[in-house]
Design a protein around this motif. Structure first.
Motif, PDB file in Angstrom:
ATOM      1  N   UNK A 244       0.812  -1.208   0.000  1.00 34.74           N
ATOM      2  CA  UNK A 244       0.000   0.000   0.000  1.00 34.74           C
ATOM      3  C   UNK A 244       0.841   1.251   0.000  1.00 34.74           C
ATOM      4  N   UNK A 245       2.009   1.191  -0.646  1.00 31.89           N
ATOM      5  CA  UNK A 245       2.926   2.319  -0.591  1.00 31.89           C
ATOM      6  C   UNK A 245       2.934   3.151  -1.865  1.00 31.89           C
ATOM      7  N   UNK A 246       2.246   2.693  -2.910  1.00 31.16           N
ATOM      8  CA  UNK A 246       2.400   3.352  -4.199  1.00 31.16           C
ATOM      9  C   UNK A 246       1.783   4.746  -4.175  1.00 31.16           C
ATOM     10  N   UNK A 247       2.613   5.783  -4.348  1.00 31.02           N
ATOM     11  CA  UNK A 247       2.104   7.150  -4.371  1.00 31.02           C
ATOM     12  C   UNK A 247       1.712   7.538  -5.782  1.00 31.02           C
ATOM     13  N   UNK A 248       1.291   8.770  -5.948  1.00 35.78           N
ATOM     14  CA  UNK A 248       1.024   9.255  -7.297  1.00 35.78           C
ATOM     15  C   UNK A 248       2.332   9.221  -8.078  1.00 35.78           C
ATOM     16  N   UNK A 249       2.272   8.727  -9.272  1.00 32.94           N
ATOM     17  CA  UNK A 249       3.492   8.595 -10.043  1.00 32.94           C
ATOM     18  C   UNK A 249       3.879   7.143 -10.230  1.00 32.94           C
ATOM     19  N   UNK A 250       3.222   6.235  -9.495  1.00 35.20           N
ATOM     20  CA  UNK A 250       3.446   4.831  -9.715  1.00 35.20           C
ATOM     21  C   UNK A 250       4.591   4.240  -8.916  1.00 35.20           C
ATOM     22  N   UNK A 251       4.919   2.990  -9.281  1.00 38.76           N
ATOM     23  CA  UNK A 251       5.895   2.215  -8.516  1.00 38.76           C
ATOM     24  C   UNK A 251       7.278   2.838  -8.549  1.00 38.76           C
TER      25      UNK A 251
ATOM     26  N   UNK B 205       7.806  13.365   7.465  1.00 35.72           N
ATOM     27  CA  UNK B 205       7.121  13.656   6.215  1.00 35.72           C
ATOM     28  C   UNK B 205       6.946  12.417   5.365  1.00 35.72           C
ATOM     29  N   UNK B 206       7.967  11.589   5.307  1.00 35.35           N
ATOM     30  CA  UNK B 206       7.875  10.351   4.525  1.00 35.35           C
ATOM     31  C   UNK B 206       6.834   9.411   5.104  1.00 35.35           C
ATOM     32  N   UNK B 207       6.835   9.279   6.419  1.00 35.00           N
ATOM     33  CA  UNK B 207       5.889   8.366   7.057  1.00 35.00           C
ATOM     34  C   UNK B 207       4.461   8.892   6.984  1.00 35.00           C
ATOM     35  N   UNK B 208       4.322  10.177   6.940  1.00 31.22           N
ATOM     36  CA  UNK B 208       2.973  10.752   6.819  1.00 31.22           C
ATOM     37  C   UNK B 208       2.375  10.410   5.461  1.00 31.22           C
ATOM     38  N   UNK B 209       3.238  10.434   4.433  1.00 29.31           N
ATOM     39  CA  UNK B 209       2.761  10.103   3.092  1.00 29.31           C
ATOM     40  C   UNK B 209       2.592   8.595   2.925  1.00 29.31           C
ATOM     41  N   UNK B 210       3.500   7.833   3.543  1.00 29.96           N
ATOM     42  CA  UNK B 210       3.522   6.385   3.356  1.00 29.96           C
ATOM     43  C   UNK B 210       3.731   5.727   4.722  1.00 29.96           C
ATOM     44  N   UNK B 211       2.687   5.515   5.462  1.00 34.60           N
ATOM     45  CA  UNK B 211       2.793   5.042   6.849  1.00 34.60           C
ATOM     46  C   UNK B 211       3.518   3.705   7.015  1.00 34.60           C
ATOM     47  N   UNK B 212       3.560   2.900   5.953  1.00 37.46           N
ATOM     48  CA  UNK B 212       4.204   1.586   6.068  1.00 37.46           C
ATOM     49  C   UNK B 212       5.627   1.576   5.511  1.00 37.46           C
ATOM     50  N   UNK B 213       6.196   2.731   5.293  1.00 36.15           N
ATOM     51  CA  UNK B 213       7.518   2.804   4.699  1.00 36.15           C
ATOM     52  C   UNK B 213       8.592   2.203   5.609  1.00 36.15           C
ATOM     53  N   UNK B 214       8.308   2.131   6.901  1.00 37.13           N
ATOM     54  CA  UNK B 214       9.270   1.542   7.838  1.00 37.13           C
ATOM     55  C   UNK B 214       9.493   0.045   7.574  1.00 37.13           C
ATOM     56  N   UNK B 215       8.585  -0.576   6.825  1.00 36.43           N
ATOM     57  CA  UNK B 215       8.721  -1.998   6.493  1.00 36.43           C
ATOM     58  C   UNK B 215       9.671  -2.261   5.328  1.00 36.43           C
TER      59      UNK B 215
END
Length: 379
Positions: free
Chosen positions: A9-16, A40-50
């Motif tokens: 569930x990490x895909x932001x606008x702009x794709x993979x 800021x990164x975690x706010x956009x992508x809460x699971x980025x720590x994985x």
């Protein structure tokens, strides 16, 4: 990679591709300690720590490695687990311990890390801290319950690691804290800390260990490993002349044999350690001593392409034959001749190995029989 990040569930606008860039960035930020940037990164992508890198590390591993305590705490609040394992089974506590970050190690234990956690090869954080020479972290882990005699998959206790790296202060602490139970500890190959220190030339550790004889346990300079290697074989194999000298002066035997029949001279010649070879021969080592399979030091040196050692041993044999037990001078290429007494004592295969090497060292030697090789070498 695109499917993997979509599953998280990490895909932001702009794709993979944009998400892959975010993944690379999160490791840089974790290492650099930029808290606001990480927020800021975690706010956009809460699971980025994985996110994991090629070695299976998560950002928390990187933060622990860099000693970024506040960053580690932030990642943990976002969901990162203190017991996460990389591809080798290292947890964040291993990284903090190996890099000497006491504060981070202390917090990780408070956050749920296990002081006895093991990697895939059974290294514990204590092994990691000892390997890197971080005495303060090692003492802290010991105070928190780390087993000072924990064994890796290879059977190495922390004292083997400390002796191997020459960390005298850690060797002293480990011995004193265990009341000497580990002075003669054997790893999976039967090596004692004395072997580890000897092969790497840590004479101060060798001397200190020897000084503990009779205090805690009966330390024996001649104690063999599982295959009969003594500390003098280890020192000779590592090219550690000062250690070899010291051991011999305290009773180690120049003619000591392993289970395969190797003497220290075999070990030194095999490794190409000419100063050790020279000293051993000058102090009584038998140039023609044979291992159980018939190998002599000269043949082992030849098989490994140790040209300087071969030249010197051939020269030494010639001079010994001519002048008895007189001093042996350094070898000269012009004197590197294979005498009949040397060649005739070898098996055909061994003779061929030696002749081939000598021919390579002396272009005037012609390929062919041992006799023709000898003739060309004598020109």
């Amino acid at each position: 990679m695109g499917n993997e990040v979509e599953a998280l569930g990490l895909v932001p606008k702009g794709g993979a591709q944009a998400c892959i860039a975010q993944e690379a960035q999160v490791f840089q930020v974790a290492k650099g300690g930029g808290l606001q940037e990480m927020l800021g990164l975690l706010k956009k992508h809460p699971l980025l720590w994985k996110t994991t890198d090629a070695d299976g590390c998560q950002p928390l591993h990187v933060a622990a490695e860099a000693g970024r305590l506040e960053m580690a705490q932030l990642l943990a609040q976002a969901g990162a687990q203190p017991r996460a394992r990389d591809s080798d089974g290292w947890e964040p506590l291993h990284y903090a311990s190996f890099n000497g970050h006491l504060g981070t190690a202390e917090w990780l234990l408070q956050a749920g890390a296990d002081v006895a956690c093991t990697s895939s090869d059974l290294w514990q954080p204590l092994h990691a801290s000892v390997d890197a020479g971080h005495t303060q972290v090692a003492r802290f882990l010991g105070a928190r319950g780390a087993n000072l005699r924990a064994r890796t998959a290879d059977g190495n206790e922390p004292i083997h690691v400390a002796a191997d790296k020459g960390h005298l202060e850690l060797v002293q602490w480990l011995v004193r804290t265990t009341k000497g139970e580990n002075v003669c500890a054997q790893d999976g190959d039967g090596w004692q800390p004395l072997h580890n220190a000897a092969i790497n030339g840590h004479l101060d550790v060798v001397k200190w260990l020897w000084g503990q004889r009779g205090r805690y346990t009966a330390l024996d300079l001649r104690a063999p490993s599982n295959d009969g290697w003594q500390s003098i074989h280890s020192a000779a194999s590592g090219g550690q002349l000062e250690v070899v000298r010291w051991l011999v002066n305290r009773g180690a035997q120049i003619s000591a044999r392993t289970q395969d029949g190797w003497e220290p001279l075999h070990a030194a010649a095999h490794g190409g350690h000419l100063p050790v070879v020279t000293w051993l021969v000058e102090h009584g080592a038998n140039i023609r001593a044979r291992a159980n399979n018939g190998d002599e030091a000269l043949l082992l040196a030849a098989a490994n392409g140790q040209q300087d050692v071969v030249e010197w041993l051939v020269s030494a044999w010639v001079m010994r034959a001519q002048s008895g037990d007189g001093p042996i001078e350094p070898a000269r290429k012009s004197s590197a001749v294979l005498p009949d007494s040397l060649i005739d004592g070898l098996a055909a295969e061994q003779k061929g190995q030696l002749v081939a090497l000598m021919a390579a060292m002396h272009p005037q030697a012609q390929p062919g029989s041992a006799e023709s090789a000898r003739a060309s070498l004598r020109r």
